[in-house]
Design an enzyme around this catalytic site. Structure first.
Site, PDB file in Angstrom:
ATOM      1  N   ASN A  14       0.833  -1.208   0.000  1.00  0.00           N
ATOM      2  CA  ASN A  14       0.000   0.000   0.000  1.00  0.00           C
ATOM      3  C   ASN A  14       0.862   1.249   0.000  1.00  0.00           C
ATOM      4  O   ASN A  14       0.542   2.230  -0.670  1.00  0.00           O
ATOM      5  CB  ASN A  14      -0.962  -0.022   1.187  1.00  0.00           C
ATOM      6  CG  ASN A  14      -2.060  -1.045   0.965  1.00  0.00           C
ATOM      7  OD1 ASN A  14      -2.963  -0.829   0.172  1.00  0.00           O
ATOM      8  ND2 ASN A  14      -1.937  -2.200   1.624  1.00  0.00           N
ATOM      9  N   ILE A  85      -0.654  -0.839  18.370  1.00  0.00           N
ATOM     10  CA  ILE A  85      -1.799  -0.178  18.990  1.00  0.00           C
ATOM     11  C   ILE A  85      -1.283   1.141  19.535  1.00  0.00           C
ATOM     12  O   ILE A  85      -0.326   1.171  20.319  1.00  0.00           O
ATOM     13  CB  ILE A  85      -2.407  -1.044  20.102  1.00  0.00           C
ATOM     14  CG1 ILE A  85      -2.867  -2.379  19.506  1.00  0.00           C
ATOM     15  CG2 ILE A  85      -3.571  -0.310  20.768  1.00  0.00           C
ATOM     16  CD1 ILE A  85      -3.319  -3.394  20.532  1.00  0.00           C
ATOM     17  N   ASN A  98      -6.300   5.005   9.092  1.00  0.00           N
ATOM     18  CA  ASN A  98      -5.808   3.627   9.102  1.00  0.00           C
ATOM     19  C   ASN A  98      -6.569   2.792   8.080  1.00  0.00           C
ATOM     20  O   ASN A  98      -7.781   2.940   7.923  1.00  0.00           O
ATOM     21  CB  ASN A  98      -6.026   3.026  10.497  1.00  0.00           C
ATOM     22  CG  ASN A  98      -5.540   1.593  10.599  1.00  0.00           C
ATOM     23  OD1 ASN A  98      -4.439   1.271  10.148  1.00  0.00           O
ATOM     24  ND2 ASN A  98      -6.355   0.714  11.173  1.00  0.00           N
ATOM     25  N   HIS A 100      -7.764  -0.987   7.027  1.00  0.00           N
ATOM     26  CA  HIS A 100      -7.979  -2.286   7.670  1.00  0.00           C
ATOM     27  C   HIS A 100      -8.716  -3.217   6.695  1.00  0.00           C
ATOM     28  O   HIS A 100      -9.695  -2.804   6.073  1.00  0.00           O
ATOM     29  CB  HIS A 100      -8.788  -2.110   8.953  1.00  0.00           C
ATOM     30  CG  HIS A 100      -8.878  -3.379   9.737  1.00  0.00           C
ATOM     31  ND1 HIS A 100      -7.797  -3.906  10.431  1.00  0.00           N
ATOM     32  CD2 HIS A 100      -9.893  -4.258   9.907  1.00  0.00           C
ATOM     33  CE1 HIS A 100      -8.156  -5.036  11.007  1.00  0.00           C
ATOM     34  NE2 HIS A 100      -9.420  -5.272  10.708  1.00  0.00           N
TER      35      HIS A 100
HETATM   36  C1  GAR Z   1      -2.889  -4.563   4.721  1.00  0.00           C
HETATM   37  O1  GAR Z   1      -3.663  -5.691   4.349  1.00  0.00           O
HETATM   38  C2  GAR Z   1      -3.642  -3.707   5.722  1.00  0.00           C
HETATM   39  O2  GAR Z   1      -5.017  -3.640   5.463  1.00  0.00           O
HETATM   40  C3  GAR Z   1      -3.334  -4.431   7.009  1.00  0.00           C
HETATM   41  O3  GAR Z   1      -1.960  -4.746   6.892  1.00  0.00           O
HETATM   42  C4  GAR Z   1      -1.675  -5.035   5.528  1.00  0.00           C
HETATM   43  C5  GAR Z   1      -0.411  -4.327   5.110  1.00  0.00           C
HETATM   44  O4  GAR Z   1      -0.019  -4.719   3.820  1.00  0.00           O
HETATM   45  N1  GAR Z   1      -3.592  -3.626   8.171  1.00  0.00           N
HETATM   46  C6  GAR Z   1      -4.149  -4.092   9.289  1.00  0.00           C
HETATM   47  O5  GAR Z   1      -4.459  -5.258   9.449  1.00  0.00           O
HETATM   48  C7  GAR Z   1      -4.369  -3.032  10.368  1.00  0.00           C
HETATM   49  N2  GAR Z   1      -5.062  -3.576  11.470  1.00  0.00           N
HETATM   50  P1  GAR Z   1       1.124  -3.953   3.051  1.00  0.00           P
HETATM   51  O6  GAR Z   1       2.324  -3.857   3.979  1.00  0.00           O
HETATM   52  O7  GAR Z   1       1.417  -4.794   1.847  1.00  0.00           O
HETATM   53  O8  GAR Z   1       0.591  -2.595   2.657  1.00  0.00           O
END
Ligand code: GAR
Length: 177
Positions: A14, A85, A98, A100
């Protein structure tokens, strides 16, 4: 122009998407092994690696993150897979959103993609919300739904990963408007 920061802990897919679309003024990670570090290097984005082990409490850790964001005069912090957190030290001082991978308020916390895929609903999806003191809580900005019908877990996972990029972009546009 508003100044954006991205906080991440892992792969940084992301973060990579955001770095292609926006001018990112700062990146912060808590994980010196995070693959997303390469994204910061590739795009020449100033990067701070701030490791929790160097701090005696969650509050003192958050204080350092806040200091770093303020030093760079960041207007909006985007938490893109930042797996911590946050305490009120952060949430009361920083404008942050954020990402999620579930239709909140369903499946807060870890492994939300798996939990969403195997739950009783026919739809899963992703959410972008304002950061509050509550884990994966805070006012919703954007949600994207995905129908699970006919999808294998891997196909669902890929659909989530695409929806995340779309939802993050929409949320940022909405805020910067
Ligand atoms: C993503 O799927 C995001 O939605 C999740 O971590 C991943 C990061 O992926 N976030 C959570 O679960 C927050 N509670 P990335 O490092 O490839 O962007």
């Amino acid at each position: 122009m508003k100044k954006l920061a991205v906080l991440f802990s892992g792969k940084g897919t992301n973060f990579a998407h955001l770095a292609q679309r926006y001018n990112i003024s700062l990146a912060i990670t808590n994980n010196p092994q995070a693959q997303g570090i390469e994204v910061a290097k590739h795009h020449h984005i100033p990067l701070s690696i701030i490791e929790p082990k160097d701090f005696s409490s969650r509050e003192s850790y958050d204080k350092e993150i806040v200091k770093c964001l303020k030093n760079h005069e960041i207007d909006l912090a985007v938490l893109a897979g930042f797996m911590r957190i946050l305490t009120p030290v952060f949430t009361k001082q920083i404008n942050a959103i954020n990402l999620h991978p579930s239709l909140l308020p369903r499946h807060k916390g870890m492994n939300a993609i798996e939990k969403s895929f195997y739950d009783e609903y026919s739809q899963g999806g992703v959410s972008v919300h304002w950061v509050s003191d509550e884990l994966d809580g805070g006012e919703l900005i954007v949600q994207r739904e995905i129908s699970k019908a006919g999808l294998s877990f891997d196909e669902y996972y890929e659909a989530i990963k695409m929806a995340e990029k779309e939802a993050l972009g929409l949320a940022i546009e909405k805020i910067l408007e």
